[in-house]
Structure formats: structure tokens, C-alpha cells
Design an enzyme around this catalytic site. Structure first.
Site, PDB file in Angstrom:
ATOM      1  N   TYR A  27     -37.447   0.539 -63.192  1.00  0.00           N
ATOM      2  CA  TYR A  27     -36.230  -0.064 -62.621  1.00  0.00           C
ATOM      3  C   TYR A  27     -35.862  -1.186 -63.215  1.00  0.00           C
ATOM      4  CZ  TYR A  27     -37.400   3.590 -59.219  1.00  0.00           C
ATOM      5  OH  TYR A  27     -37.801   4.782 -58.625  1.00  0.00           O
ATOM      6  N   LEU A  41     -30.374  10.482 -49.786  1.00  0.00           N
ATOM      7  CA  LEU A  41     -29.018  10.477 -49.447  1.00  0.00           C
ATOM      8  C   LEU A  41     -28.049  10.947 -50.591  1.00  0.00           C
ATOM      9  CD1 LEU A  41     -28.592   6.979 -47.927  1.00  0.00           C
ATOM     10  CD2 LEU A  41     -29.219   9.202 -46.718  1.00  0.00           C
ATOM     11  N   ILE A  86     -37.184   7.105 -48.851  1.00  0.00           N
ATOM     12  CA  ILE A  86     -37.051   5.789 -49.569  1.00  0.00           C
ATOM     13  C   ILE A  86     -35.627   5.513 -49.775  1.00  0.00           C
ATOM     14  CG2 ILE A  86     -39.468   5.315 -50.071  1.00  0.00           C
ATOM     15  CD1 ILE A  86     -38.986   6.364 -52.740  1.00  0.00           C
ATOM     16  N   LYS A 126     -32.141   3.355 -50.857  1.00  0.00           N
ATOM     17  CA  LYS A 126     -31.718   1.912 -51.308  1.00  0.00           C
ATOM     18  C   LYS A 126     -30.675   1.617 -50.298  1.00  0.00           C
ATOM     19  CE  LYS A 126     -29.179   0.619 -54.263  1.00  0.00           C
ATOM     20  NZ  LYS A 126     -28.336   0.250 -55.495  1.00  0.00           N
ATOM     21  N   VAL A 172     -28.282  -2.267 -49.635  1.00  0.00           N
ATOM     22  CA  VAL A 172     -28.105  -3.790 -50.071  1.00  0.00           C
ATOM     23  C   VAL A 172     -27.208  -4.212 -49.259  1.00  0.00           C
ATOM     24  CG1 VAL A 172     -27.007  -5.333 -51.789  1.00  0.00           C
ATOM     25  CG2 VAL A 172     -28.276  -3.129 -52.906  1.00  0.00           C
ATOM     26  N   ASN A 177     -29.858   2.355 -41.780  1.00  0.00           N
ATOM     27  CA  ASN A 177     -31.145   3.049 -42.107  1.00  0.00           C
ATOM     28  C   ASN A 177     -32.273   2.781 -41.257  1.00  0.00           C
ATOM     29  OD1 ASN A 177     -29.863   3.882 -44.478  1.00  0.00           O
ATOM     30  ND2 ASN A 177     -30.797   2.460 -45.902  1.00  0.00           N
TER      31      ASN A 177
END
Length: 273
Positions: free
Chosen positions: A52, A189, A229, A231, A233, A241
Site C-alpha cells: 500500500y 463495501l 476491514i 477503510k 478517512v 463503521n
């Protein structure tokens, strides 16, 4: 929040992903803040990888967990081209440095590559003996790969799983559940694409006073032994979440999702992104 037994630890069924983090220096502060907010809300499992942003995401994680390492269950992954006897320890040392820690809780082979599994496992076991990692596992392995691996020390398999990608339900997920092998679901998602615009998820979300994303997370983690898991921001997405960890779908909800996104009736190639 529901919890799952993973690599000898009890971890939240919803953790935090970091794919695409660390790519833009202007977003780093927001990414660090999001991970820290997630930790405070109970999303204490953080998943990252040397791939990543070529280590950039690990640096973001390292900054986020500074001073709170003992609160976090840390997962990272090694590139297949680094999965040799010499490559694994060197890659792990680089990851440890970027993460600002002396031990990774769970270290995964990101996907199969050119090196024999026996060689990678031997390198993993050496790291474990040295205290550099606590446990190891794999990612993007299908049933045949896991059968070939045939190692009880493998702690998890991380694969693509969401309502639009249900292929693992035909054989991989039942096989893993029968053997007590936890599954980590990435892209739960579907990368926040059309899935979250689907009318069925919207209808279910409205009934529960939730969001389509929360419905998808609750669906992915509905079975024991599955960790999602996603993500996030923005502060709002992190909060949502975390709140999804207490959302429970009923049988009517599950039937509606089955009708909209049918379960597989035959073997499918393992999906990857």
C-alpha cells in the site's frame, strides 16, 4: 461490538483497512486522525501492507499508533516477490521500521508468487521464533492453496468478500469454518461503489435506522469467524463503521439480500482486486 478469535487474540469483527492511504501527503494528517479515532471507538484491528503506497500506508499507521501500540492488533502483509527465505525477514524489518514497532501481531503473504510455500512458511516461523511477528497467515488463497499449505499454524486467510462477491461461500468459507480458520474480508463495501446505491440495502438500512454501508458490514460479519476491514478517512465514516459492529440483521433482511445478490450455486474462481 462483536468479537472474533484471531491469532490467539480477541479482536473486533470490524477493523480498519488502509488500502490507498499514504499516497497523498496532503491527506496524511486526516488519515492518521481517522485511524486514531477508530482506535478510540473500538476498531483496534488495523490492516496494512508493504504494497500500500509502497510503504506509505505503514508509515501512516506507525504515526497513528505511536504511544498506543498496546491498544492495537496490527496486521501487515509481505509482497510475493519478497516471500523468499532472505526476502521475508528483510521486508519485515522495513515494515517494522515504518510501523514504529518491534513486533507485528499478524503477518500475511499477500498472494501466492514464485516462491514455494514451504520456503515462505519457514521464513515466517523464524520471524515468529525471533519475536518479530506473533502469528502468520495468508491472503487471496483458495481451498486448493490452503490444502497445499496444510499448516495448522496459519492463523487466517484474507480474501475479497461482500454481497456482490460471494464466491467464497460455496466452498472456501465452509472449509475454513470447519477447520476453525478465521476469514478476513477485504473490500467489504465493494470499494463504496454501486453496492451502496442498491435499493435493497437502502431499504434495509432505513428499517434499522442505519446506512447501506453499515448493512453491508453487518452482513459480512454475520457469521462467526469473519472480520471485515473497511477503510474510512472522514470522522463520520469512522463513527458509522464502529456503530455497524452492533447492527444485527434479521432473517427477513438476509433473505432480501439473498434475492438481490444470490449466493453461489457452483464453484467460482477466487475473486481478487
Amino acid at each position: 461490538m462483536r468479537y472474533v478469535k484471531l491469532a490467539g487474540s480477541s479482536v473486533p469483527a470490524i477493523g480498519q483497512g488502509t488500502w490507498y492511504m499514504g499516497e497523498n501527503p496532503h491527506r496524511k494528517a486526516a488519515e492518521v486522525a481517522a485511524l486514531q479515532q477508530g482506535i478510540e471507538l473500538g476498531l483496534t484491528l488495523i490492516d496494512t501492507a508493504e504494497m500500500y503506497a509502497e510503504g506509505g500506508a505503514e508509515e501512516v499507521v506507525g504515526q497513528a499508533i505511536a504511544g498506543r501500540r498496546d491498544q492495537v492488533f496490527l496486521v501487515s502483509k509481505v509482497y510475493p516477490h519478497n516471500a523468499s527465505q532472505r526476502g521475508v525477514p528483510a521486508a519485515c524489518e522495513r515494515s517494522l521500521k515504518r510501523l514504529g514497532t518491534d513486533c507485528i501481531d499478524l503477518y500475511l503473504l499477500h498472494w501466492r508468487g514464485q516462491y514455494p510455500l514451504e520456503e515462505t512458511v519457514e521464513a515466517f516461523e523464524r520471524l515468529r521464533e525471533q519475536g518479530k511477528i506473533r502469528r502468520w497467515g495468508v491472503s487471496n488463497f483458495d481451498v486448493d492453496d490452503l490444502r497445499e499449505l496444510d499448516d495448522a499454524n496459519c492463523a487466517t486467510n484474507q480474501v475479497l468478500y461482500n454481497p456482490t462477491q460471494r464466491g467464497i461461500e460455496f466452498d472456501l468459507l465452509p472449509w475454513s469454518q470447519k477447520r476453525g480458520l478465521p476469514t478476513m474480508a477485504y473490500c467489504p463495501l465493494a470499494q463504496a461503489g454501486q453496492l451502496l446505491q442498491h435499493s435493497v440495502l437502502s431499504e434495509i438500512a432505513e428499517r434499522h435506522g442505519a446506512t447501506p454501508a453499515q448493512v453491508s458490514l453487518a452482513w459480512v460479519t454475520r457469521n462467526d469467524g469473519v472480520v471485515a476491514i473497511p477503510k474510512a478517512v472522514t470522522p463520520e465514516h469512522v463513527r458509522l463503521n464502529a456503530a455497524a459492529g452492533v447492527l444485527s440483521l434479521n432473517s427477513e433482511d438476509l433473505r432480501a439480500i439473498d434475492r438481490a445478490f444470490p449466493a453461489p450455486t457452483r464453484k467460482q474462481p477466487l475473486a481478487m482486486v
